[in-house]
Design a protein around this motif. Sequence first.
Motif, PDB file in Angstrom:
ATOM      1  N   ARG A   1       0.854  -1.190   0.000  1.00 38.31           N
ATOM      2  CA  ARG A   1       0.000   0.000   0.000  1.00 38.31           C
ATOM      3  C   ARG A   1       0.889   1.238   0.000  1.00 38.31           C
ATOM      4  O   ARG A   1       2.096   1.163   0.256  1.00 38.31           O
ATOM      5  CB  ARG A   1      -0.844   0.042   1.271  1.00 38.31           C
ATOM      6  N   LYS A   2       0.227   2.384  -0.198  1.00 37.40           N
ATOM      7  CA  LYS A   2       0.971   3.647  -0.176  1.00 37.40           C
ATOM      8  C   LYS A   2       1.654   3.858   1.181  1.00 37.40           C
ATOM      9  O   LYS A   2       2.726   4.435   1.272  1.00 37.40           O
ATOM     10  CB  LYS A   2      -0.001   4.794  -0.469  1.00 37.40           C
ATOM     11  N   ASP A   3       1.030   3.356   2.280  1.00 39.87           N
ATOM     12  CA  ASP A   3       1.638   3.562   3.602  1.00 39.87           C
ATOM     13  C   ASP A   3       2.681   2.493   3.930  1.00 39.87           C
ATOM     14  O   ASP A   3       3.178   2.437   5.041  1.00 39.87           O
ATOM     15  CB  ASP A   3       0.561   3.623   4.687  1.00 39.87           C
ATOM     16  N   GLY A   4       2.989   1.620   2.977  1.00 40.64           N
ATOM     17  CA  GLY A   4       4.086   0.663   3.167  1.00 40.64           C
ATOM     18  C   GLY A   4       3.636  -0.691   3.674  1.00 40.64           C
ATOM     19  O   GLY A   4       4.453  -1.613   3.760  1.00 40.64           O
ATOM     20  N   THR A   5       2.351  -0.857   4.051  1.00 41.65           N
ATOM     21  CA  THR A   5       1.935  -2.175   4.555  1.00 41.65           C
ATOM     22  C   THR A   5       1.833  -3.164   3.394  1.00 41.65           C
ATOM     23  O   THR A   5       1.401  -2.801   2.300  1.00 41.65           O
ATOM     24  CB  THR A   5       0.582  -2.116   5.299  1.00 41.65           C
ATOM     25  N   PRO A   6       2.251  -4.431   3.648  1.00 41.72           N
ATOM     26  CA  PRO A   6       2.291  -5.405   2.551  1.00 41.72           C
ATOM     27  C   PRO A   6       0.903  -5.969   2.214  1.00 41.72           C
ATOM     28  O   PRO A   6       0.029  -6.047   3.080  1.00 41.72           O
ATOM     29  CB  PRO A   6       3.193  -6.511   3.100  1.00 41.72           C
ATOM     30  N   LEU A   7       0.723  -6.347   0.964  1.00 40.95           N
ATOM     31  CA  LEU A   7      -0.534  -6.914   0.470  1.00 40.95           C
ATOM     32  C   LEU A   7      -0.215  -8.115  -0.403  1.00 40.95           C
ATOM     33  O   LEU A   7       0.772  -8.080  -1.152  1.00 40.95           O
ATOM     34  CB  LEU A   7      -1.240  -5.893  -0.429  1.00 40.95           C
ATOM     35  N   ARG A   8      -1.071  -9.155  -0.311  1.00 32.97           N
ATOM     36  CA  ARG A   8      -0.963 -10.229  -1.295  1.00 32.97           C
ATOM     37  C   ARG A   8      -1.847  -9.860  -2.467  1.00 32.97           C
ATOM     38  O   ARG A   8      -2.992  -9.445  -2.273  1.00 32.97           O
ATOM     39  CB  ARG A   8      -1.430 -11.563  -0.693  1.00 32.97           C
ATOM     40  N   ASN A   9      -1.330  -9.987  -3.663  1.00 33.56           N
ATOM     41  CA  ASN A   9      -2.102  -9.578  -4.842  1.00 33.56           C
ATOM     42  C   ASN A   9      -2.253 -10.763  -5.784  1.00 33.56           C
ATOM     43  O   ASN A   9      -1.288 -11.237  -6.365  1.00 33.56           O
ATOM     44  CB  ASN A   9      -1.366  -8.421  -5.549  1.00 33.56           C
TER      45      ASN A   9
END
Length: 615
Positions: A124-132
């Motif tokens: 995310r823009k705030d640096g938190t990770p995401l599975r895509n």
Amino acid sequence: MARYSGCVEESAPIMHMQPHILSSFAAEWETNMRLRMLLHSSPCSLVVTDALELDHPIIYVNSIFEEVTGYKAEEILGRNCRFLQKRGLFAQRRHPLVDASTVSEIKRCIREGIVFQGELLNFRKDGTPLRNKLCLTPVLDDNGTITHVIGMQLFAEANIDLGPSYSLAQKDQDTASAYWTNGICKAYSEVQEVEASASSCGFLQLSDEVISYNILALVTPSDVSSLGLVCRRLNRLTKNDDIWKSVCENAWGREATETLEAGAGGRRLEWSRLARELTTLEAVTWRKWKVGGAVEPFRCNFSTCAVGNKLVLFGGEGVNMQPMDDTFVLDLDVPHPEWTRIDVRSPPPGRWGHSLSCLNGSWVVVFGGERRDRLFNDVFVMDLNEQPPSWREIRGAAPPLPRVWHSACTLEGTKLVISGGSGVSGVLLSDIYILDVSIGKPIWQEIQVSWSPPSRLGHTLTVYGGQKLLMFGGLAKSGSNRFRSSDAFTIDLSERQPKWKYLVGSSRPGSLDMPPPPRLDHVAITLTCGRVLIFGGSMAGSDSTSEIFVVDPAAENPAWRMVNAAGEQPKYAWGRGTCVIGATKAIVLGGQAGEEWVLNELYSLSLANKVDQLG
Ligand SMILES: Cc1cc2nc3c(=O)[nH]c(=O)nc-3n(C[C@H](O)[C@H](O)[C@H](O)COP(=O)(O)O)c2cc1C
């Protein structure tokens, strides 16, 4: 025909859409409308890229993408999606935990025009990770050419502990502003100090002088600030304001930095701060002022321009359509500025709807306009430095047709450029002419072009990047009607055969651009760094005239974005009632009163704090 192999079966449908874009214009428009409806109604995150442009710029994102990732459409339109693989806004590289083989596979599928399905790590823009869970589907035209790629993302939280993020995502301008602040530089450099010790990095074994003058002074403002984050030593070197002055000169040109210095009225400028504020536009502020004196008799539809820190007003439409021929000056350099009528010999015939431009540093130039029974195409010049000043007519050979509500700008200090407007019997014009007033017997030169934007009035022309012009908005002729426009066009007058180009807007069939609402009689300002700001004017409906929009016409994929401004904003702002001072300030005259022009109230829009004072 395309092949569908690799990640999905050969027969996989392309999102239930016809995999072609019909060739006729009307059909293309209809197809695009259907595409838009599909995108807007879709419950998953979607991105569309333009496959005919280099590096697949994003031309559409839906609101779910914006909500999940925290990136707003205006921040990412025109960019490649790979920013999702970097942790936070200012990371330079893909995060090491993003699987390089998956990225290569995406690249291969895009190159070969086949569907991709797979999973990878994003942020995310705030640096938190995401599975895509990502699915990429090409869209083809009749000839089998891939014109777009549609990306569908199924995002889920990634429970990985990556430690704190140095991404500074807050609101748009907070982000950029925080990035530049000393506090962050310090915090970041402390973390990095150990890694970047002089013994492990050849670059840091260079002397301070070499790093400063042979490296820092030659790179762009944002690169200097990035380097300032690397370690304490570079942070210290990037504090040197002489280095920043060179950086600003490189980025904006010597003339622009001299104008900024002169605009500061002798006050010392911090170049680092100016570079930051003009790049991020974080300090944009409105202020309201009261000034003395009077512009009487009452009038509207006059024109104004700035000569240094003096505002000049000429002409206008008085009561009962009386054409005015008087000249007023407001000197903003004195402690209590007052409007003063100046007695100038041989004024131009009274008129309204003319243009007033500053040329040659101190010349005020009137062109065109109308009175009840007449349209003008004459040129009058007054040198404000002359004592006493007087108007004189410049008879340029081969003049353009008489006109009113045209637009004008100044090129290279001495050339008046005019375009469009309303001619005899209200016929809209689309021509463009140049007159160099600095030569003895000037001749109007028409710029010959093979195609012109639709004819229009009430538009703006602004100069950027030397000899390039940006035309925006106005009341433009479309078929047998006239409509307010939100289109922007550019032309480069340094080319041997200049050509108008469509830059960005919404009137092109199928366009997904999000320009400012259509308008005429608005204000346009070129910033030092070549971007153009738009606000004010007359719009249909309830859109706010004080919203400010900015575009970089030199960008690879120009897109408009909105700028937040602090302070008390004017309700109205008109192009002919706004004076641009240097490249950092605009003065809006009578911004509260709409059609009633109260000229003792001014609103100043400062783009940088340091040059914020009026007197
Ligand atoms: C329509 C489209 C959507 C994409 N969406 C994503 C995405 O959500 N996340 C991501 O990491 N990459 C995404 N990509 C892939 C990157 O844009 C890029 O193509 C990929 O990183 C490989 O290129 P590179 O090696 O030059 O970075 C998308 C690509 C396209 C064409």
